[in-house]
Scaffold this motif. Structure first.
Motif, short mmCIF file in Angstrom:
data_model
loop_
_atom_site.label_atom_id
_atom_site.label_comp_id
_atom_site.label_asym_id
_atom_site.label_seq_id
_atom_site.Cartn_x
_atom_site.Cartn_y
_atom_site.Cartn_z
N ASP A 41 0.82 -1.21 0.00
CA ASP A 41 0.00 0.00 0.00
C ASP A 41 0.86 1.26 0.00
OD1 ASP A 41 -2.37 -1.49 0.16
OD2 ASP A 41 -2.08 -1.72 2.34
N GLY A 42 2.13 1.07 -0.19
CA GLY A 42 3.05 2.20 -0.08
C GLY A 42 2.95 3.15 -1.26
N PRO A 43 3.61 4.27 -1.13
CA PRO A 43 3.55 5.30 -2.17
C PRO A 43 4.15 4.81 -3.49
CG PRO A 43 5.26 5.80 -0.55
CD PRO A 43 4.49 4.65 -0.01
N ILE A 44 3.56 5.27 -4.59
CA ILE A 44 4.03 4.93 -5.93
C ILE A 44 4.49 6.22 -6.61
CG2 ILE A 44 3.36 4.09 -8.22
CD1 ILE A 44 1.27 2.33 -6.84
N VAL A 45 5.64 6.16 -7.22
CA VAL A 45 6.11 7.27 -8.04
C VAL A 45 6.28 6.75 -9.46
CG1 VAL A 45 7.99 8.90 -8.45
CG2 VAL A 45 7.25 8.43 -6.11
N ARG A 46 5.56 7.36 -10.39
CA ARG A 46 5.65 6.95 -11.80
C ARG A 46 6.61 7.88 -12.52
NH1 ARG A 46 1.26 3.54 -11.76
NH2 ARG A 46 -0.55 4.28 -10.60
N VAL A 47 7.66 7.29 -13.06
CA VAL A 47 8.65 8.11 -13.76
C VAL A 47 8.38 8.00 -15.26
CG1 VAL A 47 11.11 8.52 -14.14
CG2 VAL A 47 10.32 7.66 -11.93
N PRO A 48 7.98 9.10 -15.87
CA PRO A 48 7.65 9.04 -17.29
C PRO A 48 8.89 8.84 -18.16
CG PRO A 48 7.43 11.28 -16.48
CD PRO A 48 7.77 10.42 -15.29
N ILE A 49 8.66 8.29 -19.32
CA ILE A 49 9.78 7.93 -20.20
C ILE A 49 10.65 9.15 -20.52
CG2 ILE A 49 8.68 8.23 -22.48
CD1 ILE A 49 10.56 5.13 -21.34
N ASP A 50 10.06 10.32 -20.59
CA ASP A 50 10.88 11.47 -20.98
C ASP A 50 11.76 12.00 -19.85
OD1 ASP A 50 8.94 12.68 -19.51
OD2 ASP A 50 8.30 14.09 -21.05
N GLU A 51 11.67 11.39 -18.68
CA GLU A 51 12.65 11.69 -17.63
C GLU A 51 13.77 10.65 -17.62
OE1 GLU A 51 12.82 14.35 -15.68
OE2 GLU A 51 10.86 15.26 -16.07
N ILE A 52 13.58 9.59 -18.40
CA ILE A 52 14.54 8.47 -18.41
C ILE A 52 15.33 8.43 -19.73
CG2 ILE A 52 14.72 5.94 -18.43
CD1 ILE A 52 14.02 6.79 -15.72
N VAL A 53 14.63 8.69 -20.82
CA VAL A 53 15.29 8.70 -22.14
C VAL A 53 15.66 10.14 -22.44
CG1 VAL A 53 14.96 8.28 -24.61
CG2 VAL A 53 14.08 6.64 -22.92
N LEU A 54 16.94 10.41 -22.49
CA LEU A 54 17.42 11.79 -22.46
C LEU A 54 18.06 12.15 -23.80
CD1 LEU A 54 18.92 11.12 -18.98
CD2 LEU A 54 16.90 12.53 -19.39
N ASP A 55 17.53 13.17 -24.39
CA ASP A 55 17.98 13.55 -25.73
C ASP A 55 19.19 14.47 -25.64
OD1 ASP A 55 18.24 14.01 -28.39
OD2 ASP A 55 16.28 14.97 -28.65
N ASN A 56 20.32 13.88 -25.29
CA ASN A 56 21.50 14.71 -25.05
C ASN A 56 22.73 14.19 -25.78
OD1 ASN A 56 21.90 12.38 -23.73
ND2 ASN A 56 22.16 13.22 -21.71
N VAL A 57 22.54 13.20 -26.62
CA VAL A 57 23.71 12.57 -27.22
C VAL A 57 24.32 13.41 -28.34
CG1 VAL A 57 24.49 10.54 -28.53
CG2 VAL A 57 23.07 10.25 -26.49
N LYS A 58 23.45 14.11 -29.07
CA LYS A 58 23.97 14.87 -30.22
C LYS A 58 25.06 15.85 -29.80
CE LYS A 58 19.48 14.43 -32.30
NZ LYS A 58 18.84 14.00 -31.04
N GLY A 59 24.82 16.49 -28.67
CA GLY A 59 25.80 17.45 -28.18
C GLY A 59 27.16 16.82 -27.92
N TYR A 60 27.15 15.59 -27.47
CA TYR A 60 28.44 14.94 -27.17
C TYR A 60 29.17 14.55 -28.41
CZ TYR A 60 25.89 14.75 -23.06
OH TYR A 60 25.12 15.09 -22.02
N LEU A 61 28.39 14.23 -29.41
CA LEU A 61 29.04 13.88 -30.67
C LEU A 61 29.88 15.05 -31.13
CD1 LEU A 61 26.10 12.02 -32.43
CD2 LEU A 61 28.10 11.04 -31.32
#
Ligand SMILES: *[C@@H]1O[C@H](CO)[C@@H](O)[C@H](O)[C@H]1NC(C)=O
Ligand SMILES: *[C@@H]1O[C@H](CO)[C@@H](O)[C@H](O)[C@H]1NC(C)=O
Ligand SMILES: *[C@@H]1O[C@H](CO)[C@@H](O)[C@H](O)[C@H]1NC(C)=O
Ligand SMILES: *[C@@H]1O[C@H](CO)[C@@H](O)[C@H](O)[C@H]1NC(C)=O
Ligand SMILES: *[C@@H]1O[C@H](CO)[C@@H](O)[C@H](O)[C@H]1NC(C)=O
Length: 501
Positions: free
Chosen positions: A330-350
């Motif tokens: 019955d504990g608290p649930i935190v739903r982490v949406p995909i856009d907090e997990i899949v991060l569009d930051n690779v282009k900059g590193y290239l």
């Protein structure tokens, strides 16, 4: 948590606590023969991490008399406040700066009339990623949230591989000193600034530039539904409370399209540490691998330090969340949406030299969950979706889904009875698009005309809680006069040329 993904955000748990459990963690200072490799990896990863995560969350505070402004990383995973001495090696050495970045802000003890040495040479802290700092323990007045904490014991770094100090707000059992001392959270209470040792953390979403930590209070406009509390777990070795470890009860990928109802990814309660000083989320390898499988992610941590996933997931799995439940069924649930997990930051590193491995997709994003053994950390990629209330006095954590992009404020004092199990807003609020990127200008200073006097929802008793006294609803932003709680705005510093390339 390899060398290449480090510095800025991973300042985590002082090794005094976890050293035994974390032997495999490498990445301490590189020897000379690895210097150039290390340098390249370190610099782009810092910026990577910085952009990826908003660069960690910094608080602007000031130390000394007259006050000298310093910018400190807020870290729930450690317990010392420390600053960089003006003469610290990193702040004086261009070659060190080319590795670790230029110093964000420094403190000059001789300019402060309230500075006192406590223990010369006694300050030495190391974080899980191998970064650290050394110097003296001193005392001085810390100015935070419009108030002064007198005679706070602070580390004064003469040697550092981190380019800013830290504001560690964990349990005092976890200070790096041999001689335990009352840390900042203790002094907040001792100096009557808040009632009990509590604070609430709201990082807001990936796009927001600010979050808040509210000492002694809760802001019911910043979360959705009912706040639920879980026990903080003791350290298995010391049997003491040393970190914000809670039991992860359930972990599911909740995808409306798959209709699977969410397959359970963990087979037993897993202790995880809620750590704002860690940028990514680190789960046991078998669990991380199942998540990678589900999203077609590719683990390249060995070489580039990253896990990659297709950016297409941001649209094809738009409604998918990774659901974390804590404490019990019955504990608290935190739903982490995909856009907090899949991060569009690779282009900059290239652009700055990242060499991609062969990947089975064209448009690579990085993935905000990685594998680790021995210790599991829910860092910023998790925490941005959560509203977390830390009660160090009663050893409880309150959790609810964050109402991201919130513009309203309804701050309540936390009384000596502990975390009030109040309700927040009914559902994720979608602010009107009228003023463009309004969230970026928000620094928690919006007052709200809403029904603050109603107490926003019911106080529900749990277990032993003696919540006879309903928490007082406070007018927003009225903490200075009453002095029972303090708000600190946290800044994420993205890019901004902080790091020498
Ligand atoms: C520490 O920094 C001082 C300068 O502040 C420098 O002289 C000394 O070599 C450094 N020590 C280490 C171990 O890096
Ligand atoms: C919050 O605001 C950002 C823009 O700053 C937007 O991209 C994001 O979707 C918003 N989140 C929600 C849940 O509305
Ligand atoms: C998936 O998330 C939705 C809310 O987004 C929730 O209503 C539903 O119960 C969740 N499914 C599972 C299996 O937890
Ligand atoms: C996500 O949900 C919205 C409404 O809840 C729906 O219109 C949309 O088609 C869904 N998108 C995907 C990719 O499933
Ligand atoms: C990081 O962000 C800054 C500012 O937004 C941008 O100029 C820079 O290219 C980014 N770097 C990376 C590696 O993404």
């Amino acid at each position: 948590m390899r060398a290449s993904l480090s510095l800025v955000g991973l300042a985590a748990v002082a090794t005094s606590v976890v050293a035994q459990k974390v032997v495999p963690l490498s990445f301490s200072r590189a020897g000379p023969e690895h210097q150039s490799l290390r340098k390249r990896a370190g610099t782009y990863s810092q910026e990577l991490n910085n952009n990826l995560t908003g660069g960690g969350y910094y608080a602007e505070v000031a130390l000394g008399t007259p006050p000298q402004p310093v910018t400190l990383i807020l870290d729930t995973g450690s317990s010392d406040v420390w600053v960089l001495d003006t003469n610290a090696d990193l702040c004086q050495s261009r070659s060190l700066q080319s590795i670790y970045g230029t110093c964000l802000a420094t403190y000059e003890p001789t300019d402060s009339s309230t500075y006192k040495v406590v223990d010369q040479g006694a300050f030495s802290i190391q974080y899980l990623d191998g970064s650290g700092a050394e110097g003296d323990y001193i005392k001085d007045t810390l100015h935070i949230a419009g108030t002064g904490i007198e005679a706070l014991q602070v580390g004064l770094a003469e040697n550092s591989s981190i380019n800013s100090g830290l504001l560690g707000i964990g349990f005092n059992t976890n200070v790096a000193a041999d001689k335990p001392y009352p840390n900042i959270v203790d002094l907040f209470v001792e100096q009557d600034l808040i009632n009990i040792r509590t604070y609430s953390l709201y990082l807001d979403d990936l796009n927001a530039e600010t979050g808040t930590v509210l000492f002694g209070g809760i802001d019911t406009k910043k979360f959705i539904g009912q706040l639920k509390s879980v026990d903080i777990l003791r350290d298995t070795q010391s049997k003491d409370y040393t970190s914000f470890t809670v039991a992860l009860e359930s972990l599911k990928i909740n995808s409306s399209s798959s209709n699977s109802g969410g397959t359970e990814l963990i087979t037993q309660e897993t202790p995880v540490i809620l750590d704002s000083g860690t940028t990514l989320t680190y789960l046991p390898s078998p669990i991380a691998r199942r998540i990678y499988q589900a999203f077609g992610a590719v683990d390249d941590t060995r070489d580039t330090g990253l896990v990659y996933a297709s950016c297409d997931l941001l649209s094809s799995q738009k409604n998918t969340t990774i659901d974390f439940q804590f404490g019990g069924p019955d504990g608290p649930i935190v739903r982490v949406p995909i856009d907090e997990i899949v991060l569009d930051n690779v282009k900059g590193y290239l652009n700055i030299g990242l060499q991609l491995p062969d990947l089975p997709f064209n448009d690579p994003c990085s993935f905000g969950i990685q594998a680790l053994s021995g210790i599991y950390l829910l860092g910023d990629t998790f925490l941005r979706s959560a509203y977390v209330v830390y009660d160090l006095t009663n050893k409880k954590i309150g959790l609810a889904q964050a109402n991201v992009n919130a513009t309203g404020t309804n701050v309540m004092e936390i009384t000596s009875s502990g975390i009030p199990l109040v309700s927040g807003v009914a559902a994720q609020e979608t602010p009107s698009k009228s003023s463009g990127s309004s969230s970026s200008s928000s620094s928690g200073s919006h007052t709200d005309d809403a029904n603050s006097s109603s107490g926003t929802g019911s106080d529900q008793a749990t277990g032993s809680a003696t919540d006879s006294a309903a928490p007082r609803a406070m007018p927003a932003l009225n903490w200075e006069a009453g002095a029972v709680m303090l708000v600190v705005t946290l800044f994420s510093i993205a890019g901004a040329g902080l790091f020498a390339l």
